[in-house]
Design an enzyme around this catalytic site. Structure first.
Site, mmCIF file in Angstrom:
data_model
loop_
_atom_site.group_PDB
_atom_site.id
_atom_site.type_symbol
_atom_site.label_atom_id
_atom_site.label_comp_id
_atom_site.label_asym_id
_atom_site.label_seq_id
_atom_site.Cartn_x
_atom_site.Cartn_y
_atom_site.Cartn_z
ATOM 1 N N ALA A 1 -20.360 -8.827 -2.934
ATOM 2 C CA ALA A 1 -19.511 -9.065 -1.528
ATOM 3 C C ALA A 1 -19.839 -8.011 -0.447
ATOM 4 C CB ALA A 1 -18.081 -8.869 -2.139
ATOM 5 N N ASP B 1 -15.571 -10.762 -8.076
ATOM 6 C CA ASP B 1 -16.900 -10.353 -7.747
ATOM 7 C C ASP B 1 -17.274 -8.955 -8.538
ATOM 8 O OD1 ASP B 1 -19.334 -10.362 -5.781
ATOM 9 O OD2 ASP B 1 -18.277 -8.336 -5.172
ATOM 10 N N HIS C 1 -21.031 -8.871 -8.002
ATOM 11 C CA HIS C 1 -20.821 -7.792 -7.353
ATOM 12 C C HIS C 1 -21.858 -7.531 -5.914
ATOM 13 C CE1 HIS C 1 -19.294 -3.267 -7.684
ATOM 14 N NE2 HIS C 1 -19.444 -3.851 -6.561
ATOM 15 N N ARG D 1 -13.174 -3.491 -7.372
ATOM 16 C CA ARG D 1 -13.913 -2.540 -8.332
ATOM 17 C C ARG D 1 -13.444 -3.159 -9.761
ATOM 18 N NH1 ARG D 1 -16.882 -1.053 -5.117
ATOM 19 N NH2 ARG D 1 -17.513 1.135 -4.640
ATOM 20 N N GLU E 1 -20.521 -4.129 -16.188
ATOM 21 C CA GLU E 1 -21.440 -5.081 -15.229
ATOM 22 C C GLU E 1 -22.814 -4.969 -15.827
ATOM 23 O OE1 GLU E 1 -20.633 -3.991 -11.253
ATOM 24 O OE2 GLU E 1 -18.819 -5.379 -11.304
ATOM 25 N N ASP F 1 0.795 -0.993 -0.076
ATOM 26 C CA ASP F 1 -0.197 0.026 -0.097
ATOM 27 C C ASP F 1 0.874 1.184 0.009
ATOM 28 O OD1 ASP F 1 -1.634 1.988 0.570
ATOM 29 O OD2 ASP F 1 -3.125 0.879 1.608
#
Length: 273
Positions: A265, A239, A263, A215, A244, A154
């Site tokens: 989750a 997911d 999508h 995403r 989409e 990160d």
């Protein structure tokens, strides 16, 4: 809305045209995945506030909202438990080859242990987290219970904070080279778009698994499918897709080693309460 002199109208409006037609007089919007673009904002002259009951803001043009004087709010802890749990569900199902075993038994093949070739104990594996925000940290906490050694990348978090969160801080390329499972926990931004490009995917450890509960647009889906077909990668849990719902000819949908969800989750009875 008890006590307010407000009319509440519930609709699902997933296109700009539908939003403009149905919300032209709205003073406020509560949204989940509706596209609040500059065009929509320009047409909704009465709009004063948008509340998104979720974490991400990528469906809202924040700059256009600011120019229009529209306040934007969201719920940063709306579904931390749900998304981190979903990530672990995909990790464990793929690592344990549950989809392959399920298909074998349903096809009448009970002697299917070879379908699980390569299954390894969690305490012999490394889970790599790309992004170590609230969901990443909660995923790390859950993964350590199963015995995974967790490493994390990160660029916006100090190494000591990653260490305090129970993960080993590493660089991006080191994570790809070492992790048996790579799980994405980053927002959709210009910086993260296509972060798992064809080049990045090819640098993943042979036999590794990719998880995306973040995403769409973070992963080169065509390259991912190709690397799974060629068995450089063992599988993926997806997911979120770039488009989409995904097109029926999306190559990932044709692969037994890919586990997908719609999508979902973020969903639970509690997160939607």
């Amino acid at each position: 809305l008890d006590g307010l002199t407000a009319e509440f109208v519930e609709k699902t409006l997933l296109t700009e045209d539908a939003l403009i037609e149905q919300c032209r007089d709205a003073d406020a919007l509560m949204i989940l995945r509706e596209p609040i673009t500059a065009r929509v904002l320009a047409e909704l002259k009465n709009l004063k506030v948008i509340g998104r009951f979720g974490v991400g803001l990528d469906s809202i043009d924040i700059e256009a909202a600011s120019r229009a004087g529209v306040q934007v709010t969201y719920v940063p802890d709306a579904n931390l438990v749900e998304v981190s749990t979903h990530a672990m569900a995909l990790i464990l199902a793929l690592a344990r080859r549950l989809k392959q075993f399920d298909g074998a038994v349903r096809a009448g093949r009970w002697a299917a242990m070879t379908d699980g070739a390569g299954i390894t104990r969690p305490d012999r594996q490394i889970l790599g987290l790309i992004g170590f925000g609230q969901i990443g940290r909660l995923t790390a906490e859950r993964a350590r219970v199963f015995g995974y050694h967790v490493i994390a990348y990160d660029p916006h978090m100090p190494a000591e904070r990653i260490t305090a969160g129970g993960a080993e801080p590493v660089g991006f390329d080191e994570l790809l080279a070492r992790a048996d499972i790579v799980s994405l926990h980053v927002p959709a931004t210009p910086e993260t778009r296509n972060i798992m490009s064809a080049g990045a995917l090819s640098r993943m450890k042979e036999g590794a698994i990719l998880i995306n509960v973040s995403r769409g647009g973070l992963v080169d889906e065509v390259a991912l499918a190709d690397l799974i077909r060629r068995r450089h990668l063992a599988g993926a849990g997806i997911d979120t897709f770039e488009q989409e719902p995904p097109s029926p000819d999306n190559p990932l949908l044709a692969l037994d080693a890919v586990l997908v969800s719609p999508h979902a989750a973020h969903y639970s009875t509690q997160s939607y309460a």
